[in-house]
Design an enzyme around this catalytic site. Structure first.
Site, PDB file in Angstrom:
ATOM      1  N   GLU A 102      -1.021   9.752   0.789  1.00  0.00           N
ATOM      2  CA  GLU A 102      -1.523   9.503  -0.553  1.00  0.00           C
ATOM      3  C   GLU A 102      -0.957  10.517  -1.544  1.00  0.00           C
ATOM      4  OE1 GLU A 102      -6.013   9.102  -2.528  1.00  0.00           O
ATOM      5  OE2 GLU A 102      -5.731   9.214  -0.346  1.00  0.00           O
ATOM      6  N   ASN A 122     -13.298   6.240   9.369  1.00  0.00           N
ATOM      7  CA  ASN A 122     -12.222   5.424   9.915  1.00  0.00           C
ATOM      8  C   ASN A 122     -11.380   6.220  10.908  1.00  0.00           C
ATOM      9  OD1 ASN A 122     -12.557   2.837   8.739  1.00  0.00           O
ATOM     10  ND2 ASN A 122     -11.797   3.612   6.793  1.00  0.00           N
ATOM     11  N   GLU A 164       0.810  -1.217   0.000  1.00  0.00           N
ATOM     12  CA  GLU A 164       0.000   0.000   0.000  1.00  0.00           C
ATOM     13  C   GLU A 164       0.847   1.272   0.000  1.00  0.00           C
ATOM     14  OE1 GLU A 164      -3.232   0.044  -0.374  1.00  0.00           O
ATOM     15  OE2 GLU A 164      -3.418  -2.141  -0.333  1.00  0.00           O
TER      16      GLU A 164
END
Length: 282
Positions: free
Chosen positions: A144, A182, A135
């Site tokens: 990101e 989250n 990831e």
């Protein structure tokens, strides 16, 4: 990644027994082959533990025989993956991702890589680090890359909204932890205000690892079990892929991606000197 609705926690972190002030010195490291009597004190994963009664081969944090005495300092790490192996797994990682940050995060979920046989423990640690590698591209990225997607990670239908801003809940950390729901759920479980300060995940290595461990240990994602349950219950590495990305990769969704994850998992288990087990694909 992490776009599914938050599931109920499989178990919450053990509450810390440490008091304010400097950490105590670490007791001798726990050994699975040593018998401990009532009152015996050991260190395990950077914390001291005291035996409530006679015990042998029962991991501190994973069983009720041990009482948590809080964080300690000056001891050796007894995590199933040593620092030299961690360096070999991630030779080009961003300096943000420290081995000590991972060790400091382990107390939040003491059953992680601490349940079952030595092989099971090593396989779970390898599986977790495989997905971290995949990831974050070998732990090279702390957040990101595609900023154009940041705004998508805010679900305003939640009653608490996105107090840090619509673009604040982008992916961060080893598994690119994202979405306001989250951040809210993990923050509540970990005792951190991640909903209002999601940037803490990219400032503190231990917090970054803790968010990844929260998802791993408590969230089914699009699967039917947590990744922790998959590895300790015999479902296999493939089921951890399903718990992370579901049909996006499994059941023919992206066989190349599944194969890449499996190859990385086999590389990491090779570094640890343990067998990868069965049921690797999904």
């Amino acid at each position: 990644m992490l776009s599914s609705v938050v599931a109920a926690a499989a178990f919450l972190p053990t509450a810390s027994a440490s008091a304010s002030g400097p950490a105590a010195r670490c007791a001798p490291v726990w050994s699975s082959s040593t018998a401990y009597t009532q009152g015996g004190t050991v260190s395990h994963h950077g914390r001291n533990w005291t035996a409530k009664w006679w015990t042998r081969n029962e991991s501190p944090g994973a069983t009720t025989v041990w009482a948590d005495q809080g964080a300690c300092a000056g001891g050796a790490s007894d995590f199933v993956i040593g620092e030299a192996q961690f360096d070999e797994i991630f030779p080009d990682r961003n300096p943000f991702y420290t081995y000590q940050g991972l060790i400091d995060a382990l107390h939040a979920y003491p059953r992680f890589a601490n349940t079952g046989t030595a092989t099971t423990r090593a396989q779970e640690a390898a599986a977790f680090l495989t997905h971290a590698d995949f990831e974050s591209v070998g732990l090279r990225y702390v957040k990101e890359i595609n900023e154009d997607n940041y705004w998508r990670k805010c679900d305003y239908s939640r009653p608490y909204g996105c107090p840090a801003g619509q673009k604040a809940y982008y992916g961060r950390g080893p598994i690119m932890f994202s979405w306001n729901f989250n951040y809210k759920a993990a923050g509540d479980a970990l005792g951190l205000d991640l909903l209002n300060d999601p940037w803490l995940v990219e400032r503190d290595p231990s917090v970054a690892w803790r968010t990844a461990l929260w998802y791993w240990n408590t969230q089914n994602g699009p699967g039917t079990m947590t990744s922790h349950e998959a590895m300790v219950g015999g479902a296999g590495f493939g089921e951890t892929i399903r718990s992370l990305n579901g049909a996006l990769e499994c059941d023919g969704g992206n066989p190349a991606s599944v194969a890449a994850r499996v190859a990385t998992y086999e590389r990491i288990t090779g570094i640890l000197g343990t067998a990868p087990g069965s049921r690797l694909g999904c």
